[in-house]
Structures are given as C-alpha cells and as structure tokens.
Scaffold this active site. Structure first.
Site, short mmCIF file in Angstrom:
data_model
loop_
_atom_site.label_atom_id
_atom_site.label_comp_id
_atom_site.label_asym_id
_atom_site.label_seq_id
_atom_site.Cartn_x
_atom_site.Cartn_y
_atom_site.Cartn_z
N GLU A 54 61.04 24.20 -6.05
CA GLU A 54 59.79 23.24 -6.23
C GLU A 54 58.60 23.97 -5.74
OE1 GLU A 54 62.89 20.72 -4.74
OE2 GLU A 54 62.49 22.54 -4.86
N CYS A 86 60.48 20.77 0.70
CA CYS A 86 59.71 20.72 -0.49
C CYS A 86 59.03 19.38 -0.73
CB CYS A 86 60.68 20.81 -1.55
SG CYS A 86 61.51 22.46 -1.63
N ALA A 159 96.49 34.95 -15.66
CA ALA A 159 96.69 35.69 -16.95
C ALA A 159 98.15 35.56 -17.28
CB ALA A 159 96.10 37.21 -16.81
N TRP A 175 98.93 45.78 -18.01
CA TRP A 175 98.23 44.67 -17.98
C TRP A 175 98.70 43.63 -19.00
CZ3 TRP A 175 94.68 44.45 -14.21
CH2 TRP A 175 94.25 45.38 -13.49
N ASP A 205 100.40 44.90 -6.49
CA ASP A 205 99.13 45.44 -7.10
C ASP A 205 98.40 46.51 -6.44
OD1 ASP A 205 100.39 44.12 -9.32
OD2 ASP A 205 98.95 42.41 -9.22
N LEU A 209 89.87 43.39 -5.40
CA LEU A 209 89.24 41.95 -5.27
C LEU A 209 87.86 42.25 -5.23
CD1 LEU A 209 91.83 40.07 -2.90
CD2 LEU A 209 91.80 40.26 -5.48
N GLU A 297 93.69 33.89 -7.16
CA GLU A 297 94.15 35.16 -8.26
C GLU A 297 95.66 35.21 -8.40
OE1 GLU A 297 91.92 38.64 -9.42
OE2 GLU A 297 90.05 37.40 -9.14
#
Length: 373
Positions: A54, A86, A159, A175, A205, A209, A297
């Site tokens: 604003e 504001c 995935a 992958w 893995d 991240l 994940e």
C-alpha cells in the site's frame, strides 16, 4: 462497480505474485490505486524491511490520490512492525475507498485495519467471494495456515513410478523422474521456508536440499528427522551451511554427537520424552521458529508417517512412465484402511505433462477452511 473491483483486484494479485519466495514471514501483497477509472499508482511488497504494498503504491502515484480507491488483496495492517501502519498512510493520502478480499489472520491485525479505516471515514469493501478471494487465499496459504495453527503448511513431494514406487528393490532412486521435473522441484524449494527428509534418505542419497537452479532469493532451512543422530559430520547437510540445518532426534541419541553437531553450528532439538521425533511436536517446534512452509521430500517412512497422521496439506506427486514392480519401495507403506469410507480424498488441482513425466497437484482439503473467521 463489482466488475471493476474484480478487474483491479486481479491486477493487485498479479503484482503480489512478484513476491513469491521473497516476502516470508510476511504475506505476498500487491496494491493498485485507481482514480476516475485510471490506475495512478501501483506497488508490491518486496520483502521484510521493505515498504508494504500500500505504501509503495501510494508513493508511486503520478496523480494526487485524494478521493481514489485502493485495491489490496489483504486487509491493510494497523500496527507498527518494521514499517509504519498502512492504515495511517492510506488516511493521510486521502484515499476514499479501500477494497480487499481477505481479513488478515495475524492476531495483531485481524479486523483492526478495516475498523481503523472506517473510523476515519474511509469506505471499506471486502470481496467475500469469487475468483479473486480464492486466488488471494491460495497465494498466501502458508501465511494464513501458520497464523491460524502455529504450524507450517506441509507440502509432500514424491517422485515415483506408475505403480507408486519411489525406489527399486535395491533402494536406488536416482533418477526416477527427468531433468524437467527435478528443476521444478528446485523451484518449489525456492518458495518454501524449509525442506525435510528422514534418516533413510540422508543415508542413501546424501542430499544437499538446496536450490541449485535459477537465482533464488534465499535458501530453505534443511530439516532432518534422525532419531539416533546417525548423520555424519561429513554429510552434505552438515558440510554445506550447517547453520541452516535443523535436526530432530529422540531421547536415546548420544549426547556427545549432539554436542559435536551443535559445535559445528547445527541446531539440534531433542525430544526427551520419545525414542523418535513426534511429527506434531516437530511441526509445532518449527512453527515457533517462524517456519511457515515445509516441503517434505522423503523417504517412504517419512511419507507414511505424514500421511497416516494426516499432516500433509498439499501434494506434488511426480510420476515417471514405467513400472518397478512389487519389490520396489512404496511411496506410502504400512497398513492401509480396510474401508474406502475412511479414505482421505484429495481436492485435485491439476494433472499435467512435465517433460517426460506427469505431475499431479492436489490439496488435502478446501482452501477456504484456512480462512480467518
């Protein structure tokens, strides 16, 4: 007037979207000043410490805003924070009418901004329904949810193969999906406050991240669930920006390992009453640390825990066009419901092709349930 209000509000929302991944812990807000049917000023909130939308829109006015209408998706604030209220800037500018779509759920704000403006003689209109309100709610769902629950909004990303496997029978997952899908995930990371994985994913893995594509405004916090603090100081999560790593462990985790990680800059939260991290307690702790959004994940054990506890609010499910078979690692394991009436049905947002894969996006419930009352 209603059609014009909706049109100008759509412009304010488009400006608000410029703040994606930049404004936390503040909401994304855009503002448009309209006089005699002409836009004379506009602005958007660029991040903490910068002027609110604003104030920026009023400062950018090329004509006197006295008597104009200001369009803003979120109720204007009426409290002192890093910037002045504001509402006071709006009153000083002589704005005659303010149109917004959602009340601010912040306990310091809710209803106060609208009341202050009305007390000063400003006409205040809230668009209670329609596409603009739904869009405003979706845009700031992290902010709304955190204000109302004290916990982060949880996004589950997985995935998998067409038959719902996130790894082969040997535990290999790199992958499953293609490059386009992985780049999309990095964009997701750039929009959230934190990314979470479990001990299994860390061990298999050795993830980073981090956001490694594009030019992110910030990097998310890295959250690890590691009951016994099995993580090595040489792991990527520790070596790269240890101050951004938060580890949750159980009561049996070795004290000397906690001290070692803490000395490196890692934040360790020990849940003294449990052998393994309790997810509601984890979320409450993260919320108290200002985390408004959390991207989960993996892996399978973590996904299963979040789903069984019904703690995921939003889902990004990537499917690759192949099958892995019954010995592959399922995205969700454990004993499922025996009655279909007990199944949590998601609200599907879209399904689209993404590179050689396809992506399903869904919510756990209607977003309207996250609105302030």
């Amino acid at each position: 007037m209603l059609d014009a209000d909706r049109r100008f509000m759509k412009m304010a929302l488009a400006l608000a979207k410029k703040g994606v991944g930049r404004t936390a812990p503040n909401p994304m807000v855009g503002a448009v000043v309209v006089k005699d049917g002409e836009v004379i000023g506009s602005g958007w909130h660029r991040g903490p410490g910068f002027p609110h939308a604003e104030a920026e829109a009023l400062a950018n006015c090329r004509k006197d805003p006295r008597g104009a209408t200001l369009y803003v998706p979120l109720e204007p604030c009426n409290h002192h924070g890093r910037t002045p209220p504001c509402t006071e800037a709006i009153i000083r500018a002589g704005i005659a009418r303010v149109v917004y779509t959602t009340a601010d759920p912040n306990p310091r704000v809710v209803g106060g901004g609208a009341a202050r403006l009305r007390a000063a003689g400003v006409e205040v209109v809230e668009l209670h329904e329609g596409p603009a309100r739904e869009e405003a709610l979706a845009l700031n769902r992290f902010f709304f949810h955190h204000c109302l629950t004290g916990r982060p909004w949880v996004i589950l990303k997985a995935a998998m193969s067409l038959d719902g496997k996130i790894a082969t029978s040997a535990g290999r997952s790199r992958w499953i999906t293609g490059e386009v899908s992985r780049r999309f995930v990095h964009r997701l990371r750039g929009r959230v406050d934190a990314v979470l994985v479990g001990r299994g994913t860390m061990a298999t893995d050795d993830p980073h991240l981090t956001v490694r594509y594009g030019r992110p405004a910030r990097q998310p916090l890295k959250i690890l669930l590691d009951s016994r603090l099995a993580i090595s100081p040489e792991a990527n999560l520790v070596r790269e920006a240890p101050a951004r790593l938060v580890v949750f462990c159980g009561a049996a985790a070795p004290r000397e390992k906690e001290e070692e990680l803490t000395a490196l800059g890692v934040r360790v939260f020990r849940l003294e009453s449990r052998e393994r991290p309790d997810l509601p307690e984890v979320l409450t702790t993260l919320g108290s640390q200002g985390v408004q959004s959390l991207l989960v994940e993996g892996g399978s054990e973590v996904f299963t825990s979040f789903c069984q506890a019904d703690l995921a609010n939003e889902f990004y499910l990537f499917y690759a066009p192949f099958l892995l078979g019954g010995d592959g690692l399922p995205v969700v394991a454990g004993r499922g419901p025996t009655d279909l009436g007990a199944v949590r049905r998601l609200k599907l947002d879209f399904v689209r092709k993404i590179g050689g894969d396809f992506l399903l996006h869904a919510y756990r419930e209607e977003l309207v349930k996250c609105l302030p009352v």
